[in-house]
Design an enzyme around this catalytic site. Structure first.
Site, PDB file in Angstrom:
ATOM      1  CD  GLU A 167      11.046 -93.774   6.952  1.00 62.24           C
ATOM      2  OE1 GLU A 167      11.118 -94.359   5.860  1.00 62.24           O
ATOM      3  OE2 GLU A 167      12.047 -93.365   7.574  1.00 62.24           O
ATOM      4  CG  PHE A 215      15.735-103.533   9.726  1.00 58.11           C
ATOM      5  CD1 PHE A 215      14.494-104.068   9.406  1.00 58.11           C
ATOM      6  CD2 PHE A 215      15.768-102.258  10.273  1.00 58.11           C
ATOM      7  CE1 PHE A 215      13.319-103.368   9.611  1.00 58.11           C
ATOM      8  CE2 PHE A 215      14.594-101.544  10.490  1.00 58.11           C
ATOM      9  CZ  PHE A 215      13.369-102.096  10.155  1.00 58.11           C
ATOM     10  CB  CYS A 262      12.600 -96.254   2.166  1.00 60.44           C
ATOM     11  SG  CYS A 262      13.346 -96.790   0.610  1.00 60.44           S
ATOM     12  CD  GLU A 296      22.771-103.389  14.250  1.00 61.45           C
ATOM     13  OE1 GLU A 296      22.170-102.542  14.949  1.00 61.45           O
ATOM     14  OE2 GLU A 296      23.247-103.135  13.112  1.00 61.45           O
ATOM     15  CB  SER A 300      16.466 -93.375   9.766  1.00 60.06           C
ATOM     16  OG  SER A 300      17.665 -93.121  10.488  1.00 60.06           O
TER      17      SER A 300
END
Length: 502
Positions: A385, A150, A282, A177, A227
């Site tokens: 994270e 996303f 990230c 989504e 992830s």
């Protein structure tokens, strides 16, 4: 009336038939603005079938044809970059300047794909034996898939599909989504550029769609960014089904600040790298490691800058940071700050209770800037994270202790060192266990013609993404050994116009 986002299959919009939809919210208001159709197994199969059918001709198309279409697509993308950025802001929440930057970085990979004829040049060795030549060539795989996150709904897909289709493959994209509209607009622009039907397809959905792509026998390769737990699952599942996989996972990026560093520059970098895009990237710096006695001064400089960041709706030009993607994610990020003191952290700034003052924005997914100092490595805020605007500062006494701390992390995506010492920087780039290293550069995302990827739990699979690794991932090598008789040795009576000189 609520907008509905459907699928893109075979060069046109296809209405969702599963009857299952997911909500898409405006993060600034919390209101559901869109419904996105979730694909069934049959709908995924239809997209793969369209891609497989298109491959029969696209895989045989000339490099000139492919690059001509990509050049037209690049021009259209450039002309519509503001429109795509607005779609990103509306569904992701990031400020418009961040969204524009995302489109610009995606354009870099389109640029690379436009020059694919150079990337796909083969190798030739002549006369390896009498009249024997050996050539190495690269050919497309077939149908390939991309599963994207996303946080960069335009850029990350463009890390994948431009190179994939330039190499002669056809592509099925399963975007997040949570913010699906940018991918559909990109599909429309590709069609406008003249891309044949079925070469690029988009299916929306959840685990049903993902799992079908991972197991479908006609999907030859899968690219993923997300992830670490999901990257590991993607890699294990797709590999078990005989597919080539590049799965980029999570990160905990450290920035090592040595005592000789320019602390103003380091503080500027830490703030922009930790809080830009609300920390939802990230490559964000989420841990600053201060070496020696500079810690207090560095933390104070970071605090001074962080407090001045203006938080607001992404479509407000004055905003420097927007809301988080969902309320659930907002609450999870806040929990790390709320529990930080109990875990031994010193809470310098607590943004967990921030709310934006403005009519109509009361239910937005707002969170403020958080800064945690003297963070122990045992704290969850350090170990996980977080993917939000939370910066941890750790203290060490020496360079060696800092490197050991960073290398002990299970993640190895990106890292940075701030110093004026060239020798220390050289040691760092060789000794650090991470895939991307910045020297006085906080977010060392490579340009398009170099490859992006981490080490350890930040990457599963052998190939990094885009650059040379991207071209190799989307093609497979073939070596051809040939021997041809000399025309002069043709049977008597056959004259090929070559002089008989022996």
């Amino acid at each position: 009336m609520t907008k509905i986002v459907n699928h893109w299959i075979g060069g046109k919009t296809v209405e969702g038939a599963s009857g299952t939809f997911g909500p898409v919210t405006d993060p600034a208001t919390g209101a559901v603005t869109t419904k996105v159709a979730f694909a069934s197994v049959e709908e995924v199969d239809a997209a793969v079938a369209a891609a497989k059918d298109a491959f029969t001709t696209w895989g045989q198309s000339s490099l000139a044809q492919r690059t001509t279409i990509l050049f037209r697509f690049r021009a259209l993308l450039d002309a519509h970059r503001d429109e795509i950025a607005e779609l990103i802001t509306a569904e992701h929440g990031k400020v418009h300047s961040d969204a524009l930057g995302e489109v610009a970085r995606g354009l870099e990979i389109v640029d690379l794909a436009c020059g694919i004829n150079v990337q796909l040049k083969g190798e030739l060795s002549t006369q390896v034996a009498g009249r024997v030549d050996v050539a190495a060539i690269r050919q497309p795989l077939g149908v390939v898939a991309g599963i994207t996150p996303f946080n960069f709904p335009a850029m990350v897909p463009m890390w994948m599909f431009p190179l994939a289709i330039a190499c002669g493959n056809t592509f099925v994209l399963k975007p997040s989504e949570k913010d699906p509209s940018a991918s559909m607009r990109i599909a429309e622009l590709l069609a406008e550029a003249g891309l044949p039907d079925g070469v690029f397809n988009v299916v929306h959905g959840d685990k049903v769609a993902v799992d079908r792509l991972l197991e479908h026998p006609d999907v030859k390769a899968v690219s993923f960014v997300g992830s670490t737990p999901i990257a590991r699952y993607i890699h294990t599942t797709a590999s078990a089904n005989g597919k080539r996989v590049q799965a980029l996972g999570g990160a905990k990026n450290h920035m090592l600040v040595l005592p000789d560093a320019d602390l103003d520059a380091a503080a500027d970098a830490a703030v922009s790298a930790a809080y830009g895009s609300a920390g939802e990237r990230c490559m964000a710096i989420s841990a600053v490691v201060a070496v020696g006695a500079i810690g207090d001064e560095l933390v104070e400089k970071i605090r001074e800058r962080a407090e001045k960041i203006k938080i607001g709706p992404g479509n407000d030009p004055a905003s420097e940071m927007g809301p988080l993607i969902t309320k659930v994610h907002r609450d999870k990020v806040a929990s790390y700050v709320e529990n930080a003191a109990a875990e031994g952290c010193e809470v310098v700034l607590d943004g967990s209770a921030y709310t934006y003052e403005g009519e109509g924005f009361e239910d937005g997914h707002w969170i403020g800037i958080s800064l945690l100092d003297k963070v122990p490595t045992s704290a969850k805020a350090y170990q996980d994270e977080i993917f939000g605007p939370v910066l941890c500062v750790l203290r060490v006494d020496t360079y060696e202790e800092g490197v050991a701390l960073i290398n002990d992390s299970p993640f190895g995506n990106g890292t940075a060192i701030f110093t004026r010492d060239g020798g220390a920087a050289r040691r760092f780039q060789l000794e650090i266990e991470a895939g991307m290293v910045g020297v006085n550069v906080p977010i060392p995302v490579p340009v398009g013609y170099h490859s992006f990827g981490g080490w350890k739990d930040s990457l599963f699979g052998d190939h990094h993404i885009y650059g040379n690794d991207g071209t190799h991932f989307y093609t497979r090598g073939k070596v051809v050994t040939t021997r041809w008789p000399d025309p002069a040795d043709a049977p008597a009576g056959v004259d090929l116009g070559f002089p008989r000189n022996h």
